[in-house]
Every structure is written in C-alpha cells, then in structure tokens.
Design a protein around this motif. Structure first.
Motif, PDB file in Angstrom:
ATOM      1  N   UNK A  24      11.878  -1.657  22.043  1.00  0.00           N
ATOM      2  CA  UNK A  24      10.798  -2.033  22.957  1.00  0.00           C
ATOM      3  C   UNK A  24      11.155  -3.319  23.723  1.00  0.00           C
ATOM      4  N   UNK A  25      11.583  -4.351  22.977  1.00  0.00           N
ATOM      5  CA  UNK A  25      11.919  -5.641  23.613  1.00  0.00           C
ATOM      6  C   UNK A  25      13.103  -5.461  24.563  1.00  0.00           C
ATOM      7  N   UNK A  26      14.103  -4.681  24.120  1.00  0.00           N
ATOM      8  CA  UNK A  26      15.299  -4.487  24.947  1.00  0.00           C
ATOM      9  C   UNK A  26      14.946  -3.733  26.226  1.00  0.00           C
ATOM     10  N   UNK A  27      14.004  -2.787  26.126  1.00  0.00           N
ATOM     11  CA  UNK A  27      13.599  -2.041  27.314  1.00  0.00           C
ATOM     12  C   UNK A  27      12.960  -2.980  28.333  1.00  0.00           C
ATOM     13  N   UNK A  28      12.121  -3.913  27.837  1.00  0.00           N
ATOM     14  CA  UNK A  28      11.505  -4.879  28.746  1.00  0.00           C
ATOM     15  C   UNK A  28      12.571  -5.806  29.338  1.00  0.00           C
ATOM     16  N   UNK A  29      13.531  -6.217  28.491  1.00  0.00           N
ATOM     17  CA  UNK A  29      14.562  -7.156  28.939  1.00  0.00           C
ATOM     18  C   UNK A  29      15.490  -6.536  29.970  1.00  0.00           C
ATOM     19  N   UNK A  30      15.507  -5.204  30.028  1.00  0.00           N
ATOM     20  CA  UNK A  30      16.401  -4.515  30.957  1.00  0.00           C
ATOM     21  C   UNK A  30      16.077  -4.856  32.413  1.00  0.00           C
ATOM     22  N   UNK A  31      14.813  -5.242  32.671  1.00  0.00           N
ATOM     23  CA  UNK A  31      14.411  -5.626  34.024  1.00  0.00           C
ATOM     24  C   UNK A  31      15.279  -6.795  34.498  1.00  0.00           C
ATOM     25  N   UNK A  32      15.502  -7.754  33.593  1.00  0.00           N
ATOM     26  CA  UNK A  32      16.255  -8.952  33.979  1.00  0.00           C
ATOM     27  C   UNK A  32      17.746  -8.855  33.683  1.00  0.00           C
ATOM     28  N   UNK A  33      18.102  -8.129  32.619  1.00  0.00           N
ATOM     29  CA  UNK A  33      19.502  -8.153  32.174  1.00  0.00           C
ATOM     30  C   UNK A  33      20.316  -6.940  32.620  1.00  0.00           C
ATOM     31  N   UNK A  37      23.869  -5.710  30.107  1.00  0.00           N
ATOM     32  CA  UNK A  37      23.459  -6.962  29.473  1.00  0.00           C
ATOM     33  C   UNK A  37      22.623  -6.703  28.229  1.00  0.00           C
ATOM     34  N   UNK A  38      21.715  -5.729  28.329  1.00  0.00           N
ATOM     35  CA  UNK A  38      20.841  -5.389  27.196  1.00  0.00           C
ATOM     36  C   UNK A  38      21.656  -4.820  26.038  1.00  0.00           C
ATOM     37  N   UNK A  39      22.619  -3.959  26.353  1.00  0.00           N
ATOM     38  CA  UNK A  39      23.457  -3.380  25.289  1.00  0.00           C
ATOM     39  C   UNK A  39      24.191  -4.478  24.530  1.00  0.00           C
ATOM     40  N   UNK A  40      24.737  -5.421  25.284  1.00  0.00           N
ATOM     41  CA  UNK A  40      25.505  -6.493  24.656  1.00  0.00           C
ATOM     42  C   UNK A  40      24.613  -7.397  23.816  1.00  0.00           C
ATOM     43  N   UNK A  41      23.460  -7.777  24.386  1.00  0.00           N
ATOM     44  CA  UNK A  41      22.611  -8.768  23.707  1.00  0.00           C
ATOM     45  C   UNK A  41      21.829  -8.177  22.531  1.00  0.00           C
TER      46      UNK A  41
END
Lengths: 394, 190
Positions: free
Chosen positions: A30-39, A43-47
């Motif tokens: 869930x958090x990674x999906x939201x972070x995908x907007x910025x990253x 970037x999301x896969x790595x972080x």
C-alpha cells in the motif's frame, strides 16, 4: 533444546508471525503504491521491495534509519516461517503430500524472487550497423571514469559509481596517482555553452560552476528537478577536483551530456575523465551485421524489427550469427538479448541485455504448486466420493 | 516476540541497513578511440538575425507564433491523434548539434548518442536558402510510440529548430509534408 533455541523455534514457526508478516506485506504494498507517484516504479522497487529495511532520514539529519521492514526481510521471514512450521508442526505423510508440494513451490517462488532481485542485471546494448561492442550500458546508473590512455594497446579504467559522487565522498584508488574529490553534484541538470545561452536568460539562475579545466569553464549548469518518469533518464552533472601529491590538478565539469571524455596529462601520462552511463564489459563481442524494419505493405505500421548479429567470444571459443526479433531473443552465456528499440532511418538497433540466473525458478514453482494443488483436490474428491458411496450403501 | 530476541533483530537491522554499497572498480579494456569534444569548434555564424516564411499544407492547423515559438502547427490524424510542429530560434549554436539531438532523443526516451554517432545519423540537405540537418527518431513518450522529425539550421546569428513530434505513425505519415515544409522555409522579404 535450550531456552533460547526453543524461543527461536516457537517464534519462527508461529502462525501469529505468518499473519503479522502478511499484514506487513499488505502495508508495504500500500505504502509503496502511494510512493510510486513520487519515486516511479524503479525507485519504489529499490526502496521498498529490493531492500531489507525501508530507510528514511532521521528528521533534521541525513542519517538513514530503518522505518519498516522491506520486501527481502518480509519475504525471507515468510520463507523461514514456512520452513519452521513444516519442520515442527507438519507431519510427512502421503495424504499431506499435496500441501507439502504446494508449500515447497511457494518456497521456490520466494527464493526465485530473491535470486532475481539480487542477481538480475538489465542493460542496453546500442549498435550501429557494422559496429562491434563488448560492453553494454546501464539504463539508469552512471559512473565517473578515469582512463589511463598511456598503454598503446589497452586503456586502464577506474570506475567510480555515481553514489560516491552524490555523497561527495573522496576516492583514493591504488591505480590512480591522484585523489578524486567530488565538489558539487546535481542529480539532473542541463548544460549548455555559456556563449550560446538564449538571450534574456538569468545567469544567476545557473548553478555555480567553479570548474577550471577542460570544457567546463565554458559551460553553464542549469539544475533540473529529478524525473521519476520511467521513460526519461536523469542526466547528472558533477564538479570533480583531482588532487595529486603536489596539490590540485584542477576541477573538471563532468556529465553524461558531454559525449566525449576530457583529456589531460599528469606525470607524463595521458588520462581522460568522463561521467558516462555505467558500462558492463563482457568476455564476448557483439557485431550488428544488419537490421531490418519491415512494415505492412502500403502502410507505415511496423510488422517486424530484427537485428542480425554476430557473437564472438574474445577467447575465440565462439563465433556465430543469430537473428534477434520479437519473442526470439538470443541467449548466450547466461545473457538474453531482446530486440528493444530500433531506428532504421539512422541505422541503429538497441538490444536489451538481461541476465537472470533465477529465470527458470518461477516456472518450476508454478509447476510444483499446480501438482500440489491437483494432488490435494484429487485426494479430497476421492475421499468425498468414498463417503458418499458409503452413505448411499447404508 | 520474546524480549531476549530483540537485540538480535537490532543487530540484523543494522547489518542489513548498510548492505548494497557500491564499490570503485578498475579494469583493462582494449584501446578505444576518443571522440572530439562537441561544441569546442563551433562554426562562426554570420551577423544579424531575421524572420523566416514558410508554406504549410492546408490540413495543418496554424496556431501562429506563441511564447517562444516563431511558428506553431497542430496536425490531426485518425482516432483523435495530434502531432505538434514547432518553429523555435535561439541565439548562437545552443550547445551544438549533438546536444540538441540528444535533448530531443531524451524527450522520446532514447539514450544519448556520441557526436560521431549523431554526425553519422544526420541527413544533410541543401534547400534554396539553407543547409539543413534533418534527424528522425522514434522512441516512446508516456508509453506510446512517439516520433520526432527535426530540422536544425542557422540563419543569421540564430539556430532554428523545426520539430514535428507526435504519435509515431502519424508523424511518419506526415514526413513528406514535413520535408516540403522545411524546404519551403525562406528569409522573409521586406
């Protein structure tokens, strides 16, 4: 079993841990999906997923601290949890064989994902017709290279990953007679000749350029915001000072936008400095013999892109031709070469070069799970039909 | 989780938080030929600037000069597709041919080329008034196949850029019109 070992076993085999890990993985997704907007996806896969812990800077500092478990940790613990549960709670018996096989398939899937995440390499190989290259280039990563050109037959290369430049971490290397000190770093920037800047542009908006050597003093640096669009590439710019035993050699402006390396002399040797797309050299060379771009008759709709290449091992053990086209990649030495892009008008082809030692594991995992579930359901069906037969007989 | 396991997890966290550091590497490769630094020997441009005229096909929607653009057209294709043609001029050589072609390549997600590669890929055309460098590139923008047909030339002290960008098949279909447009560009008669 002593007390500590026992508590380990109880902890790792508990169903509560399974539930907690599944809950964590849902939060992570869930958090990674939201972070995908910025990253962006990469970037999301790595972080979030290709990490043991999701790190964030401690407020007000640059010190990274773990804030939640990452994909590797959750996946790893899920695997340990599954194994521990099997060893301690499940009994090895034929009627449970389906469950065992399904779970084993799940373990193979988790291990496969870990192997893929850790070992998969993804590069591009751009070739013009007739050109031969023995290296591929990273899609995202860059490196500062110092090349000793003094040897008539070979170049000695020292490659410094972009992360060192970003952290402004001085580098001293055994093969370099000087120290490299990154002085400034812009993760994405435009550079242009100062003499050719459009009129009316505010020069104070440019980043400070204190380079003293090469083409640098004649360039303006215009920092850009980082792009998280997966179709775009960030092009960094850095100011790098070289310091020898007798003091500074000068400061160079380097960027992948500067296509040619910048030459200089030091202690009677010829050197070059460049910031370029990270290269991976291979022990074979690929030559693009011919590319073809077919269209459907009477239209411009692409029908087929193909590249005829020749692969030559540098030790002479291999020399063969191969035609690469859609769904027909070339596989060689663990690498898979896919047709990626093509510009037939300009006579070049770009191949995607992927190396994934775990590529067979998801197929094996799916096969194991299919067999396991089929066994399990067949056994249930058999028991059910037996019970029904028994009931109808009475 | 038993309290005695907590320190172990902390150690685990610290160890793995520091994993994945990059390393400086060194290697030897067969000699590679160095390239000339682009922009170092930029040709001098003649004095004075000016305005240009051109002839566009009837189906191109003329949007006139807007903002930085000296000319602008919208070209509609089938299924609501739209391509954009812009005419822009900047003083000087704006970083040279390679920098500008690579800037366009970046806009369609293509990797940068070396100046030698760009020189080899450019089509040089002489019209009645100008020596024009024409480039064609197809990549992706927002996940869609996107093509740029571009023309770069000098007029007075300015570099002029004519760029047709849009869905790959639409731009390909308009290539002949683009070339006719570029060929029609001429200094304005006072």
């Amino acid at each position: 079993m002593n007390e500590v070992t026992k508590s380990f076993v109880v902890f790792f085999s508990s169903l509560k841990l399974t539930v907690a890990l599944l809950a964590f993985s849902m939060v992570l997704v869930f958090v990674a999906t939201l972070a995908q907007v910025n990253l962006g996806i990469y970037g999301v896969q790595e972080k979030f997923f290709k990490s043991f812990f999701v790190l964030a800077n401690f407020p007000g500092t640059e010190i990274p601290v773990p804030v939640m478990p990452g994909g590797y940790l959750i996946g790893g613990f899920l695997m340990i949890n599954l194994l521990a549960a099997h060893l301690t709670r499940f009994k090895l018996e034929w009627k449970k064989a389906g469950i065992h096989l399904t779970h084993f398939g799940l373990i193979v899937l988790l291990v496969g994902e870990l192997i893929t995440g850790l070992l998969q390499e993804d590069f591009s190989l751009r070739l013009e017709e007739g050109e031969t290259r023995s290296y591929s280039e990273s899609f995202r990563r860059n490196e500062v290279v110092l090349i000793n050109k003094s040897d008539p037959d070979h170049d000695d290369v020292v490659a410094i990953p972009e992360s060192f430049i970003a952290d402004q971490q001085p580098v001293q290397h055994g093969k370099l007679p000087f120290q490299i000190i990154p002085r400034a770093y812009y993760p994405n920037a435009n550079i242009g000749m100062l003499s050719s800047l459009p009129e009316g542009i505010d020069q104070s908006a440019l980043a400070p350029n204190f380079s003293t050597m090469g083409i640098g003093p004649r360039l303006g640096i215009s920092p850009l915001p980082l792009s998280y669009n997966d179709q775009e590439r960030n092009l960094p710019t850095a100011l790098v000072e070289l310091v020898g035993t007798e003091g500074s050699l000068g400061t160079w402006l380097v960027s992948p936008m500067l296509i040619a390396p910048q030459p200089f002399q030091y202690a009677g040797q010829s050197w070059e400095i460049a910031f370029r797309f990270e290269r991976e050299y291979k022990d074979f060379a690929v030559n693009l013999i011919e590319l073809s771009h077919d269209v459907y008759a009477g239209s411009n709709i692409p029908k087929n892109f193909s590249s005829l290449v020749r692969v030559t091992a540098l030790d002479g053990s291999e020399d063969r031709e191969s035609l690469i086209y859609m769904n027909h990649p070339l596989r060689y030495q663990g690498y898979t070469f896919y047709q990626y892009q093509m510009d037939s008008a300009n006579g070049f082809s770009v191949l995607q070069v992927v190396r994934n030692p775990g590529r067979a594991l998801p197929y094996i995992a799916c096969l194991l799970m299919t067999l396991g579930l089929t066994w399990q359901f067949t056994m249930h069906l058999y028991k059910f039909s037996q019970r029904r037969r028994a009931a109808s007989a009475t | 989780m038993p309290a005695r396991l907590a320190p172990l997890f902390l150690v685990f966290a610290i160890i793995f938080a520091g994993c994945g550091r990059d390393e400086v590497t060194s290697y030897r490769v067969p000699k590679e030929t160095s390239l000339a630094v682009p922009g170092l020997n930029a040709p001098a441009t003649p004095e004075g600037g000016g305005m240009l005229t051109w002839n566009a096909p009837d189906h191109w929607n003329d949007l006139g000069a807007t903002g930085m653009r000296r000319g602008s057209f919208a070209i509609e294709g089938e299924n609501g597709q739209t391509a954009d043609l812009s005419v822009i001029a900047f003083p000087g050589n704006v970083g040279g041919l390679a920098a500008n072609v690579n800037r366009w390549r970046g806009q369609v997600g293509l990797p940068a080329l070396t100046s030698a590669e760009i020189d080899a890929s450019v089509e040089h055309t002489d019209t009645a008034h100008f020596h024009i460098d024409i480039v064609t590139m197809t990549g992706q923008s927002n996940g869609e196949p996107t093509r740029i047909d571009g023309a770069i030339f000098s007029f007075g002290t300015e570099s002029w850029f004519i760029k047709l960008m849009g869905p790959a098949d639409l731009v390909a279909a308009e290539n002949a019109n683009f070339r006719a447009f570029v060929a029609s560009v001429a200094p304005a008669q006072d």
